[in-house]
Design an enzyme around this catalytic site. Structure first.
Site, short mmCIF file in Angstrom:
data_model
loop_
_atom_site.label_atom_id
_atom_site.label_comp_id
_atom_site.label_asym_id
_atom_site.label_seq_id
_atom_site.Cartn_x
_atom_site.Cartn_y
_atom_site.Cartn_z
N LYS A 44 -2.40 -38.77 15.73
CA LYS A 44 -3.55 -37.97 16.16
C LYS A 44 -3.88 -38.31 17.63
O LYS A 44 -3.76 -39.47 18.05
CB LYS A 44 -4.74 -38.32 15.24
CG LYS A 44 -6.03 -37.63 15.54
CD LYS A 44 -6.16 -36.29 14.88
CE LYS A 44 -7.46 -35.60 15.31
NZ LYS A 44 -7.42 -34.15 15.17
N ASN A 135 -1.38 -33.92 25.33
CA ASN A 135 -2.10 -32.83 24.69
C ASN A 135 -2.79 -31.97 25.76
O ASN A 135 -3.87 -32.27 26.22
CB ASN A 135 -3.12 -33.41 23.70
CG ASN A 135 -3.84 -32.33 22.93
OD1 ASN A 135 -3.92 -31.19 23.36
ND2 ASN A 135 -4.38 -32.69 21.78
N PHE A 136 -2.10 -30.89 26.13
CA PHE A 136 -2.64 -29.91 27.08
C PHE A 136 -3.06 -28.66 26.31
O PHE A 136 -3.01 -27.56 26.83
CB PHE A 136 -1.56 -29.48 28.09
CG PHE A 136 -1.12 -30.55 29.05
CD1 PHE A 136 -2.01 -31.53 29.49
CD2 PHE A 136 0.17 -30.55 29.57
CE1 PHE A 136 -1.61 -32.50 30.40
CE2 PHE A 136 0.57 -31.51 30.48
CZ PHE A 136 -0.31 -32.49 30.89
N SER A 137 -3.45 -28.83 25.05
CA SER A 137 -3.42 -27.62 24.25
C SER A 137 -4.50 -27.44 23.19
O SER A 137 -4.61 -26.34 22.66
CB SER A 137 -2.05 -27.53 23.57
OG SER A 137 -1.64 -28.77 23.04
N CYS A 138 -5.29 -28.46 22.83
CA CYS A 138 -6.31 -28.20 21.81
C CYS A 138 -7.30 -27.19 22.37
O CYS A 138 -7.82 -27.37 23.47
CB CYS A 138 -6.99 -29.50 21.38
SG CYS A 138 -6.02 -30.31 20.12
N LYS A 176 2.64 -30.85 25.37
CA LYS A 176 2.38 -29.91 24.27
C LYS A 176 1.58 -28.72 24.76
O LYS A 176 0.49 -28.87 25.32
CB LYS A 176 1.64 -30.62 23.13
CG LYS A 176 1.40 -29.72 21.93
CD LYS A 176 0.95 -30.52 20.74
CE LYS A 176 0.60 -29.64 19.56
NZ LYS A 176 0.14 -30.42 18.41
N ASN A 203 0.55 -25.43 19.95
CA ASN A 203 -0.70 -25.86 19.34
C ASN A 203 -1.34 -24.62 18.69
O ASN A 203 -0.69 -23.58 18.56
CB ASN A 203 -1.62 -26.49 20.40
CG ASN A 203 -2.59 -27.48 19.80
OD1 ASN A 203 -3.25 -27.19 18.79
ND2 ASN A 203 -2.68 -28.67 20.38
N THR A 204 -2.57 -24.72 18.29
CA THR A 204 -3.18 -23.65 17.51
C THR A 204 -3.61 -22.45 18.37
O THR A 204 -3.81 -22.58 19.58
CB THR A 204 -4.41 -24.19 16.78
OG1 THR A 204 -5.21 -24.89 17.73
CG2 THR A 204 -4.02 -25.13 15.66
C1 LIG Z 1 -7.05 -30.02 11.41
C2 LIG Z 1 -6.11 -30.02 12.57
C3 LIG Z 1 -6.25 -30.99 13.57
C4 LIG Z 1 -5.38 -31.00 14.67
N1 LIG Z 1 -5.51 -31.97 15.61
C5 LIG Z 1 -4.64 -32.04 16.65
C6 LIG Z 1 -4.69 -33.09 17.60
O1 LIG Z 1 -5.51 -34.01 17.52
N2 LIG Z 1 -3.80 -33.07 18.63
C7 LIG Z 1 -2.84 -32.09 18.75
O2 LIG Z 1 -2.04 -32.13 19.69
N3 LIG Z 1 -2.76 -31.09 17.85
C8 LIG Z 1 -3.62 -31.05 16.82
N4 LIG Z 1 -3.50 -30.03 15.88
C9 LIG Z 1 -2.48 -28.99 16.06
C10 LIG Z 1 -1.21 -29.26 15.26
O3 LIG Z 1 -0.57 -30.45 15.66
C11 LIG Z 1 -0.21 -28.09 15.38
O4 LIG Z 1 0.16 -27.93 16.73
C12 LIG Z 1 -0.76 -26.76 14.87
O5 LIG Z 1 -1.64 -26.94 13.80
C13 LIG Z 1 0.34 -25.79 14.43
O6 LIG Z 1 1.20 -26.36 13.47
P1 LIG Z 1 1.00 -26.23 11.86
O7 LIG Z 1 0.97 -24.76 11.54
O8 LIG Z 1 2.16 -26.98 11.27
O9 LIG Z 1 -0.30 -26.90 11.56
C14 LIG Z 1 -4.36 -30.02 14.77
C15 LIG Z 1 -4.22 -29.06 13.76
C16 LIG Z 1 -5.06 -29.05 12.66
C17 LIG Z 1 -4.88 -28.01 11.59
#
Ligand SMILES: Cc1cc2nc3c(=O)[nH]c(=O)nc-3n(C[C@H](O)[C@H](O)[C@H](O)COP(=O)(O)O)c2cc1C
Length: 372
Positions: A44, A135-138, A176, A203-204
């Protein structure tokens, strides 16, 4: 079957990694995943001052299939880790001591300040982690402090900040990327100019999972209010696949890609590898189905390799990339094929005689069934 793969000089026991998020919340859960057989984990995301990170409840929202009830989309408004950096440093050290063969990647994020990024890089590097993911992406929360996707949306910043990190880092650095941008190649190539040896994507995706029709409040609702969050799970996979393929076509060959987005099964993971990813990361899939899904991932990959005659996982990487073309070229190829086939029916009559659903069916190319 050789499932191990060497990426940026690091030997991964297999290409399957926990993605940064709840599956890598602390050393205990990461250790459990290593025991279960995962090749590695991206922990994380950590920063220097955890006290500034305050999470809300609820912070997740689910989208289910109308037919089966299966979760196909997932929104979160979770921030990065709220655990103190000193605790993390101890845990990184302990994990590398106990699991030297498993790959541990530290995800780091800081405010836009060179000294902070370099201090974080130095202290984390000293623990013996194998690589960094920047992490350039949250896409939410941290952006209010100009962190996360606030950086990833600006190629000049991804280049500058990556260069700050690579100036002091002695281990590989992956950047990222956020998908909330028109052209993912720009911030990625900028990070490569800054010295990144790999790109993680995606990322999301910024989202609002729904609205409660009783209360009229958008979801997830915290004391009546919400903010747009990050969308993940199966529904995002086609977008992630497209972005990974664009990266595979654009990045210099020595730059690795870690594919992320909607992966739950070996079938999904293999698609990412065929489009250029040498490792894949799973986050929501692990949250919904548990770490045991690694068994199917490894078995499915080994079966695919033996069925198709691949001896190493490396051979799969990018195998489907040569089959991207231009629309003009597709038209040309189709014309040539048509010339060979006789009796083309009039298109207008065809549309008039059939229902729109029949016509859609006829024009659709199906993704093969999971176990076909
Ligand atoms: C609840 C949650 C918390 C996340 N926290 C982080 C984070 O702290 N750092 C990060 O780089 N990505 C974070 N992500 C993004 C995931 O690492 C991933 O890039 C994204 O969810 C897409 O992949 P998935 O469909 O397998 O979840 C988070 C995703 C979720 C769902």
């Amino acid at each position: 079957m050789e499932l191990s793969i060497t990426v940026n000089g690091i030997k991964f026991p297999n290409p399957f990694l926990l993605g940064s998020g709840p599956p890598g919340t602390n050393a205990r859960v990461i250790a459990k995943s290593f025991e279960a057989g995962w090749g590695g984990a991206v922990a994380k995301t950590v920063s220097l001052e955890s006290a500034k990170v305050v999470n809300v409840v609820p912070r997740y929202g689910r989208l289910r299939s109308r037919d089966t009830g299966e979760v196909i989309g997932f929104e979160n408004i979770e921030l990065i880790s709220d655990r103190p950096i000193d605790v993390w440093l101890d845990e990184f050290r302990q994990l590398k001591k106990e699991y030297p063969q498993h790959i541990l990647i530290a995800s780091i994020m800081e405010e836009y300040e060179k000294s902070r990024w370099q201090e974080l890089t130095r202290v984390v590097q000293d623990t013996g982690v194998d690589a960094f993911e920047l992490n350039f992406s949250c896409p939410h929360g941290m952006t209010e402090r100009r962190m996360g996707s606030e950086m990833g949306e600006h190629p000049d910043l991804t280049e500058e900040v990556t260069a700050w990190v690579t100036e002091v880092s002695k281990i590989p650095v992956w950047a990222k990327m956020t998908p909330n941008i028109t052209n993912i190649k720009e911030p990625s190539l900028a990070s490569v100019r800054g010295g990144a040896s790999g790109i993680s994507a995606i990322n999301t995706i910024l989202s609002v999972i729904g609205v409660d029709l009783n209360t009229l409040r958008p979801l997830p609702t915290v004391e009546g209010y919400t903010v747009p969050g990050g969308y993940s799970s199966q529904a995002v996979r086609p977008i992630a696949l497209r972005m990974v393929s664009q990266l595979a076509l654009a990045l210099p060959p020595q730059v690795s890609i870690s594919g992320i987005g909607g992966i739950e099964r070996s079938h999904d993971a293999i698609e990412f590898m065929l489009l250029g990813a040498s490792t894949v990361q799973l986050c929501t899939g692990v949250m919904l189905h548990g770490v045991k899904i690694i068994d199917e991932l490894k078995e499915g990959l080994a079966r695919f390799m033996s069925d198709k005659g691949f001896e190493t996982a490396q051979e799969i990487v990018g195998k489907s990339i040569p089959f991207f073309s231009t629309h003009m070229d597709l038209v040309q190829k189709m014309k040539e094929a048509k010339r060979i086939r006789a009796g083309e029916s009039s298109r207008d009559n065809d549309w008039a005689e059939k229902s729109i659903t029949e016509k859609t069916e006829e024009l659709t190319s199906e993704r093969t069934a999971e176990n076909a």
